[in-house]
Motif scaffolding. Structure first.
Motif: not given
Length: 157
Positions: A65-91
């Motif tokens: 839950a912590l990992s996926t919440c951060h990922m979803l928040s990150y994808l939003h923040m990256a989009t707002v900042a104009g960063v194009v994310v093409t892949a995301y993986a967390d360990a």
């Protein structure tokens, strides 16, 4: 303005082996987690606590839950900042300390590797992690540290 959001989860213990909880070793830790309109989740306790290793346990689900919440928040923040994310993986890894009959998580460390397009700014991609951490609903709800050790990779490098 704040708005309440409600989440309904039904949990049913399925570990009665015929004699209920008449002894610590006599009952299973198996259970089913049901959320309307979604597939059931087969749960148990961690094998250390007499659970079934093939089923999800609450500790795994908290870290997830912590990992996926951060990922979803990150994808939003990256989009707002104009960063194009093409892949995301967390360990991600969580540490829990037991004491007597109880215990608690002492920390969770997220280790996302984020790949961004060559045209994106790596500094903005890195900064989006801090913004995501502060926006994550789950991280804001726990009473232990959640650290993030991100790595940003630029496509083509």
């Amino acid at each position: 303005m704040t708005r309440p959001h409600h989440y309904r989860v039904d949990v049913e213990w399925t570990g009665n082996r015929g004699s209920g909880t008449d002894g610590y070793r006599n009952y299973g830790r198996d259970h089913v987690i049901r959320i309307e309109g979604k597939p059931d989740i087969a749960g148990s306790s961690d094998p250390t606590f007499r659970g079934d290793a093939s089923r999800h346990n609450p500790e795994d689900m908290l870290v997830a839950a912590l990992s996926t919440c951060h990922m979803l928040s990150y994808l939003h923040m990256a989009t707002v900042a104009g960063v194009v994310v093409t892949a995301y993986a967390d360990a991600a890894e969580g540490t829990m300390q037991t004491e007597g009959d109880g215990g608690r998580f002492t920390e969770v460390v997220l280790r996302p590797t984020v790949t961004i397009s060559a045209a994106s700014d790596p500094a903005k991609a890195q900064a989006a992690h801090e913004a995501a951490h502060h926006a994550c609903f789950i991280a804001n709800s726990v009473n232990f540290p959640v650290r993030c050790e991100p790595r940003v990779v630029v496509s083509g490098e």
